[in-house]
Design a protein around this motif. Sequence first.
Motif, short mmCIF file in Angstrom:
data_model
loop_
_atom_site.label_atom_id
_atom_site.label_comp_id
_atom_site.label_asym_id
_atom_site.label_seq_id
_atom_site.Cartn_x
_atom_site.Cartn_y
_atom_site.Cartn_z
N ILE A 42 0.84 -1.20 0.00
CA ILE A 42 0.00 0.00 0.00
C ILE A 42 0.87 1.25 0.00
CG2 ILE A 42 -1.65 1.32 1.39
CD1 ILE A 42 -2.97 -1.35 2.09
N LEU A 43 2.00 1.23 0.71
CA LEU A 43 2.92 2.36 0.71
C LEU A 43 3.49 2.62 -0.68
CD1 LEU A 43 4.35 4.48 2.48
CD2 LEU A 43 6.21 2.82 2.71
N ILE A 44 3.84 1.55 -1.39
CA ILE A 44 4.33 1.70 -2.76
C ILE A 44 3.24 2.29 -3.65
CG2 ILE A 44 5.07 0.41 -4.81
CD1 ILE A 44 6.54 -1.48 -2.86
N LEU A 45 2.00 1.84 -3.48
CA LEU A 45 0.88 2.41 -4.25
C LEU A 45 0.69 3.88 -3.95
CD1 LEU A 45 -1.89 -0.32 -4.08
CD2 LEU A 45 -0.53 0.34 -6.03
N LEU A 46 0.76 4.25 -2.67
CA LEU A 46 0.57 5.65 -2.30
C LEU A 46 1.70 6.54 -2.80
CD1 LEU A 46 -0.91 5.32 1.29
CD2 LEU A 46 -2.07 6.02 -0.80
N ILE A 47 2.92 6.04 -2.78
CA ILE A 47 4.05 6.81 -3.33
C ILE A 47 3.87 7.01 -4.83
CG2 ILE A 47 6.53 6.71 -3.81
CD1 ILE A 47 6.85 5.38 -1.05
N GLY A 48 3.43 5.98 -5.53
CA GLY A 48 3.16 6.12 -6.97
C GLY A 48 2.04 7.10 -7.25
N LEU A 49 0.99 7.05 -6.44
CA LEU A 49 -0.11 7.99 -6.61
C LEU A 49 0.34 9.41 -6.35
CD1 LEU A 49 -3.16 8.40 -7.10
CD2 LEU A 49 -3.48 8.10 -4.64
N TYR A 50 1.14 9.61 -5.31
CA TYR A 50 1.66 10.95 -5.00
C TYR A 50 2.55 11.47 -6.13
CZ TYR A 50 4.06 14.69 -2.53
OH TYR A 50 4.58 15.89 -2.19
N HIS A 51 3.36 10.58 -6.69
CA HIS A 51 4.23 10.98 -7.81
C HIS A 51 3.40 11.40 -9.03
CE1 HIS A 51 7.62 11.09 -10.52
NE2 HIS A 51 6.99 10.22 -11.31
N GLU A 52 2.37 10.61 -9.35
CA GLU A 52 1.50 10.96 -10.48
C GLU A 52 0.78 12.27 -10.22
OE1 GLU A 52 1.25 9.51 -13.39
OE2 GLU A 52 2.67 7.94 -12.85
N TRP A 53 0.38 12.51 -8.99
CA TRP A 53 -0.29 13.74 -8.64
C TRP A 53 0.64 14.93 -8.79
CZ3 TRP A 53 -2.78 14.61 -3.15
CH2 TRP A 53 -3.62 15.71 -3.21
N ASN A 54 1.90 14.78 -8.34
CA ASN A 54 2.88 15.86 -8.47
C ASN A 54 3.24 16.14 -9.92
OD1 ASN A 54 3.20 16.77 -5.90
ND2 ASN A 54 4.97 15.47 -5.44
N GLN A 55 3.26 15.12 -10.75
CA GLN A 55 3.59 15.30 -12.16
C GLN A 55 2.44 15.92 -12.95
OE1 GLN A 55 6.61 14.74 -13.64
NE2 GLN A 55 7.28 14.45 -11.52
N GLY A 56 1.24 15.97 -12.36
CA GLY A 56 0.09 16.55 -13.02
C GLY A 56 -0.64 15.60 -13.93
N ALA A 57 -0.38 14.31 -13.82
CA ALA A 57 -1.03 13.34 -14.70
C ALA A 57 -2.50 13.12 -14.30
CB ALA A 57 -0.29 12.01 -14.67
N LEU A 58 -2.87 13.51 -13.11
CA LEU A 58 -4.25 13.29 -12.66
C LEU A 58 -5.13 14.52 -12.91
CD1 LEU A 58 -3.57 11.41 -9.32
CD2 LEU A 58 -4.13 10.47 -11.55
N GLU A 59 -4.57 15.58 -13.46
CA GLU A 59 -5.36 16.77 -13.77
C GLU A 59 -6.08 16.55 -15.09
OE1 GLU A 59 -5.70 19.52 -11.89
OE2 GLU A 59 -4.45 18.60 -10.35
N TRP A 60 -7.41 16.52 -15.07
CA TRP A 60 -8.16 16.30 -16.28
C TRP A 60 -8.24 17.58 -17.12
CZ3 TRP A 60 -9.51 12.26 -18.89
CH2 TRP A 60 -10.47 12.39 -19.90
#
Length: 117
Positions: free
Chosen positions: A97-115
């Motif tokens: 779960i920690l690896i998943l959350l780190i990946g999610l945080y990275h994607e969020w910082n990179q702006g990939a989750l901004e629609w």
Amino acid sequence: MIILLVSILITLIISVVVMILASLLAKKTIMDREKNSPFECGFDPKGSARLPFSLRFFLIAVIFLIFDVEITLLLPLAIIVNFSNISAWAFTGFTFILILLIGLYHEWNQGALEWAY
């Protein structure tokens, strides 16, 4: 040893026969304009079938698939909780779960989750 070779040979022969029958039975016999068109919903295409798609949509879809597969990897943890050591089970689950959350945080910082910008 002979029995093994004979069983492998019979398996291969059956597989080849089934593949040949499937290819013969699955062929289209009626070829018309509607069957050959890239659109299968009944209307005449007015534009090209090779239109560019949104890269943003593609990235969101890929991220969804990645996290969806990772969730299916988490499901067996709930099943094996009764059969394993609880500390090893908790360490494995929390690490995953920690690896998943780190990946999610990275994607969020990179702006990939901004629609939309």
